[in-house]
Every structure is written in structure tokens, then in C-alpha cells.
Scaffold this active site. Structure first.
Site, PDB file in Angstrom:
ATOM      1  N   ASP A 226       0.838  -1.201   0.000  1.00  0.00           N
ATOM      2  CA  ASP A 226       0.000   0.000   0.000  1.00  0.00           C
ATOM      3  C   ASP A 226       0.879   1.260   0.000  1.00  0.00           C
ATOM      4  O   ASP A 226       0.746   2.126   0.855  1.00  0.00           O
ATOM      5  CB  ASP A 226      -0.924  -0.011   1.218  1.00  0.00           C
ATOM      6  CG  ASP A 226      -2.051   1.004   1.111  1.00  0.00           C
ATOM      7  OD1 ASP A 226      -2.375   1.418  -0.019  1.00  0.00           O
ATOM      8  OD2 ASP A 226      -2.608   1.383   2.155  1.00  0.00           O
ATOM      9  N   ILE A 227       1.757   1.351  -0.988  1.00  0.00           N
ATOM     10  CA  ILE A 227       2.642   2.509  -1.096  1.00  0.00           C
ATOM     11  C   ILE A 227       1.851   3.678  -1.670  1.00  0.00           C
ATOM     12  O   ILE A 227       1.309   3.604  -2.767  1.00  0.00           O
ATOM     13  CB  ILE A 227       3.848   2.222  -2.019  1.00  0.00           C
ATOM     14  CG1 ILE A 227       4.640   1.017  -1.530  1.00  0.00           C
ATOM     15  CG2 ILE A 227       4.736   3.449  -2.137  1.00  0.00           C
ATOM     16  CD1 ILE A 227       5.315   1.204  -0.207  1.00  0.00           C
TER      17      ILE A 227
END
Length: 89
Positions: A67-68
Site C-alpha cells: 500500500d505505497i
């Protein structure tokens, strides 16, 4: 980010991390009153790349963050990037 402690109460977890006074990267990128100069943006990108390299290659066990995004990149007092929100990793 450095984990300082945690608490579990009524099926909820609370993680306590180091204080990062410059908030998240998205707050700095999209706030008209408080923008980042290009040299700081560059160093932030290098810091984020370094964090990902550590998670993928240098740690004993490889971790994929999953979940960058700019809201998960926190900035310390010197605007060094700290990757947070590892709950999906």
C-alpha cells in the site's frame, strides 16, 4: 517508522510510533501553504526507495508493503522519509 509500543483492547490494536513532526508526504505535496522544495522531494524519494530496498532485499525476511502511497510516507524533523502503515504487509 520505529515502533515504540502497542496496546490491544476490545479487539482493536493501537500502535505507538515515534513522533514525526512534519506529518505525511501527502500533506506536504498537496497543501498550497506548505510545499516541499525540489531538493527535499528528491531526498524523500531516495529515502523511500531505500526503505523499500531494505524491506525487499536487506531484511532477514522479505516484506512486500502492498500500500505505497504518499499518505503512508511520514517525514521526520529533517524531512527524512519513514515508511508507515505496514498492516497489509
Amino acid at each position: 517508522m520505529q515502533l515504540i509500543g502497542w496496546c490491544h483492547d476490545q479487539r482493536e490494536f493501537l500502535f505507538v510510533c515515534e513522533f514525526l513532526p512534519n506529518g505525511s508526504l501527502d500533506m506536504r505535496l498537496f497543501n498550497k501553504k506548505s510545499t516541499l522544495a525540489w531538493p527535499i522531494r528528491y531526498e524523500t524519494a531516495i529515502g523511500l526507495a531505500s526503505a523499500l530496498f531494505y524491506l525487499h532485499e536487506d531484511s532477514e525476511q522479505s516484506v512486500v508493503h502492498g500500500d505505497i502511497k504518499s499518505s503512508n510516507v511520514m517525514l521526520d524533523s529533517d524531512f527524512n522519509a519513514k515508511l508507515g502503515d505496514l498492516k497489509l504487509a
